[in-house]
Write a protein that holds these residues in place. Sequence first.
Motif, PDB file in Angstrom:
ATOM      1  N   GLY A 122       0.785  -1.224   0.000  1.00  0.00           N
ATOM      2  CA  GLY A 122       0.000   0.000   0.000  1.00  0.00           C
ATOM      3  C   GLY A 122       0.816   1.273   0.000  1.00  0.00           C
ATOM      4  O   GLY A 122       1.947   1.317   0.493  1.00  0.00           O
ATOM      5  N   LEU A 123       0.203   2.330  -0.541  1.00  0.00           N
ATOM      6  CA  LEU A 123       0.763   3.673  -0.384  1.00  0.00           C
ATOM      7  C   LEU A 123       0.569   4.170   1.044  1.00  0.00           C
ATOM      8  O   LEU A 123       1.330   5.017   1.528  1.00  0.00           O
ATOM      9  CB  LEU A 123       0.084   4.657  -1.340  1.00  0.00           C
ATOM     10  N   LEU A 124      -0.469   3.646   1.700  1.00  0.00           N
ATOM     11  CA  LEU A 124      -0.798   4.051   3.056  1.00  0.00           C
ATOM     12  C   LEU A 124      -0.936   2.818   3.947  1.00  0.00           C
ATOM     13  O   LEU A 124      -1.245   1.723   3.479  1.00  0.00           O
ATOM     14  CB  LEU A 124      -2.115   4.842   3.089  1.00  0.00           C
ATOM     15  N   THR A 125      -0.720   3.022   5.246  1.00  0.00           N
ATOM     16  CA  THR A 125      -0.895   1.936   6.204  1.00  0.00           C
ATOM     17  C   THR A 125      -2.377   1.719   6.463  1.00  0.00           C
ATOM     18  O   THR A 125      -3.229   2.495   6.031  1.00  0.00           O
ATOM     19  CB  THR A 125      -0.197   2.275   7.530  1.00  0.00           C
ATOM     20  N   ASN A 126      -2.712   0.678   7.221  1.00  0.00           N
ATOM     21  CA  ASN A 126      -4.110   0.440   7.589  1.00  0.00           C
ATOM     22  C   ASN A 126      -4.662   1.542   8.489  1.00  0.00           C
ATOM     23  O   ASN A 126      -5.880   1.712   8.595  1.00  0.00           O
ATOM     24  CB  ASN A 126      -4.260  -0.906   8.286  1.00  0.00           C
ATOM     25  N   GLU A 127      -3.755   2.303   9.106  1.00  0.00           N
ATOM     26  CA  GLU A 127      -4.175   3.448   9.916  1.00  0.00           C
ATOM     27  C   GLU A 127      -4.288   4.717   9.070  1.00  0.00           C
ATOM     28  O   GLU A 127      -4.490   5.809   9.584  1.00  0.00           O
ATOM     29  CB  GLU A 127      -3.193   3.674  11.072  1.00  0.00           C
ATOM     30  N   ARG A 128      -4.150   4.567   7.760  1.00  0.00           N
ATOM     31  CA  ARG A 128      -4.295   5.655   6.786  1.00  0.00           C
ATOM     32  C   ARG A 128      -3.156   6.674   6.853  1.00  0.00           C
ATOM     33  O   ARG A 128      -3.333   7.841   6.501  1.00  0.00           O
ATOM     34  CB  ARG A 128      -5.651   6.351   6.927  1.00  0.00           C
ATOM     35  N   HIS A 129      -1.978   6.219   7.272  1.00  0.00           N
ATOM     36  CA  HIS A 129      -0.811   7.091   7.288  1.00  0.00           C
ATOM     37  C   HIS A 129      -0.017   6.878   5.996  1.00  0.00           C
ATOM     38  O   HIS A 129       0.289   5.734   5.634  1.00  0.00           O
ATOM     39  CB  HIS A 129       0.081   6.793   8.490  1.00  0.00           C
ATOM     40  N   PRO A 130       0.331   7.964   5.289  1.00  0.00           N
ATOM     41  CA  PRO A 130       1.095   7.792   4.043  1.00  0.00           C
ATOM     42  C   PRO A 130       2.534   7.350   4.307  1.00  0.00           C
ATOM     43  O   PRO A 130       3.171   7.783   5.266  1.00  0.00           O
ATOM     44  CB  PRO A 130       1.045   9.184   3.413  1.00  0.00           C
ATOM     45  N   LYS A 131       3.015   6.473   3.448  1.00  0.00           N
ATOM     46  CA  LYS A 131       4.413   6.041   3.489  1.00  0.00           C
ATOM     47  C   LYS A 131       5.242   6.932   2.557  1.00  0.00           C
ATOM     48  O   LYS A 131       4.705   7.762   1.816  1.00  0.00           O
ATOM     49  CB  LYS A 131       4.525   4.587   3.029  1.00  0.00           C
ATOM     50  N   ASP A 132       6.537   6.705   2.537  1.00  0.00           N
ATOM     51  CA  ASP A 132       7.403   7.477   1.634  1.00  0.00           C
ATOM     52  C   ASP A 132       6.987   7.286   0.185  1.00  0.00           C
ATOM     53  O   ASP A 132       7.043   8.231  -0.618  1.00  0.00           O
ATOM     54  CB  ASP A 132       8.862   7.057   1.814  1.00  0.00           C
ATOM     55  N   ILE A 133       6.572   6.083  -0.167  1.00  0.00           N
ATOM     56  CA  ILE A 133       6.171   5.820  -1.554  1.00  0.00           C
ATOM     57  C   ILE A 133       4.947   6.657  -1.935  1.00  0.00           C
ATOM     58  O   ILE A 133       4.808   7.086  -3.089  1.00  0.00           O
ATOM     59  CB  ILE A 133       5.918   4.308  -1.767  1.00  0.00           C
ATOM     60  N   ALA A 134       4.068   6.940  -0.971  1.00  0.00           N
ATOM     61  CA  ALA A 134       2.906   7.786  -1.244  1.00  0.00           C
ATOM     62  C   ALA A 134       3.348   9.199  -1.606  1.00  0.00           C
ATOM     63  O   ALA A 134       2.749   9.844  -2.478  1.00  0.00           O
ATOM     64  CB  ALA A 134       1.979   7.815  -0.033  1.00  0.00           C
ATOM     65  N   ARG A 135       4.379   9.670  -0.959  1.00  0.00           N
ATOM     66  CA  ARG A 135       4.861  11.027  -1.240  1.00  0.00           C
ATOM     67  C   ARG A 135       5.438  11.114  -2.651  1.00  0.00           C
ATOM     68  O   ARG A 135       5.318  12.149  -3.318  1.00  0.00           O
ATOM     69  CB  ARG A 135       5.887  11.434  -0.188  1.00  0.00           C
ATOM     70  N   VAL A 136       6.050  10.039  -3.111  1.00  0.00           N
ATOM     71  CA  VAL A 136       6.559  10.012  -4.485  1.00  0.00           C
ATOM     72  C   VAL A 136       5.413  10.164  -5.479  1.00  0.00           C
ATOM     73  O   VAL A 136       5.477  10.972  -6.413  1.00  0.00           O
ATOM     74  CB  VAL A 136       7.332   8.705  -4.753  1.00  0.00           C
ATOM     75  N   LEU A 137       4.347   9.380  -5.297  1.00  0.00           N
ATOM     76  CA  LEU A 137       3.204   9.467  -6.211  1.00  0.00           C
ATOM     77  C   LEU A 137       2.512  10.823  -6.087  1.00  0.00           C
ATOM     78  O   LEU A 137       2.050  11.390  -7.090  1.00  0.00           O
ATOM     79  CB  LEU A 137       2.223   8.336  -5.916  1.00  0.00           C
ATOM     80  N   SER A 138       2.442  11.348  -4.868  1.00  0.00           N
ATOM     81  CA  SER A 138       1.808  12.647  -4.657  1.00  0.00           C
ATOM     82  C   SER A 138       2.572  13.748  -5.389  1.00  0.00           C
ATOM     83  O   SER A 138       1.970  14.599  -6.057  1.00  0.00           O
ATOM     84  CB  SER A 138       1.743  12.954  -3.158  1.00  0.00           C
ATOM     85  N   GLU A 139       3.888  13.735  -5.285  1.00  0.00           N
ATOM     86  CA  GLU A 139       4.686  14.748  -5.973  1.00  0.00           C
ATOM     87  C   GLU A 139       4.545  14.626  -7.486  1.00  0.00           C
ATOM     88  O   GLU A 139       4.447  15.638  -8.192  1.00  0.00           O
ATOM     89  CB  GLU A 139       6.153  14.616  -5.554  1.00  0.00           C
TER      90      GLU A 139
END
Length: 414
Positions: free
Chosen positions: A311-328
Amino acid sequence: MRFGVNYTPSEGWFHHWLDFDLDSVRADLDAIAALGLDHIRVFPLWPYFQPNRTLIRPRAVEDLVRLVDAAAERGLDVNVDGLQGHLSSFDFLPAWTRTWHRRNLFTDPDVVDGQAAYLRTLAAALADRPGFIGMTIGNEVNLFAAGPHPDPDRVTAEEAERWLARLLAACAEGAPDRLHLHASYDAAWYQDDQPFTPGHSARLGAVTAVHSWVFNGTAQRHGRTSVPAEHHAAYLVELSKAWAEEPHRPVWLQEVGAPAPLVPAEHAAAFAEATVRHVLDCPDLWGITWWCSYDVSRELADFPELEYGLGLLTNERHPKDIARVLSEAARAHHEPPPVRGTALVVPADPAHRSRCGPGGPVFDAFFRLVADGARPTTVLDTRADDKEHLAARGITEVVTPDQVLPTPQGGTCS
């Protein structure tokens, strides 16, 4: 350019359809929208929605509509996959197609009628929703048609084409003028005896879908930071263009992810950044849809280990570093890339498509070209001398695999 994510709910995985909780879905979608993504791909589980051939559950369809409406409220468009089908190592097929009622998924008239009615019903329920992109027939349904599936529903290429045409027409009957397509896993491009062919993917439906996973032998052979691994998604996009009839047919990178342990968690963001950067250098790219939104919960058993951390996010809905890559990437401005003028010749005969897979001469030659700084695309051997076709695609140079000499790096440097 579209940037999105395949929606795996944070609570209950796809079993959430059994206990649909709109508040939980809204919270999931809030976290996805906060990343700046513009669409999701969602997966109704076929047996839950159509448990009997003549019963398409109204409540399940209503829940799907409510999810699409909730997404639209957050600026997220939605593509809906109908026949699930196969997901994350599990098969989800209704009882009326298996065991005592065993019937071929692709050729039995009653089964196909039931599938068409189901897809038409879902499409019609969403036809007036402005955020509805369209239907995908199902997720990697070609997996059921040949090995390595343990109990395949055998079908010829001609029968597969008739099945695809019938179900695409059913989607269009339910929701005219939407973007309807089908999606195969990469055996369609790499496996000689796979009845779903490259031509089916590149010529049927509104866009071509490719699914890129480097656990297919690419990362095992070359490593996660290699040219083949970091450019694999771009390769599939460009490989698909050889079979397309339209010179600028859109290609959707509908699935791509960073699978552990071949891509360890601490390197997932770097792998995602490289993959996205290279695929954005492909002309005619419709969009990128990452797999997936949320990790599979450790409370759920029997998944392959890699599924618990994709996942881009954890089950607690916290973004991981990989989520920030896609967001940017989603928030950045992207100029259309120039055409790719060098085309590598690939065999038109699907009986020889393994030459395009990991370890094959086309695969190796493509990445030798990339390692040498070229921006290759592909062309069928039957079109390599077709000046009109080459000109329409902007191709100015055609090379064969045996003309591409090995580089000192062996085509594996990043």
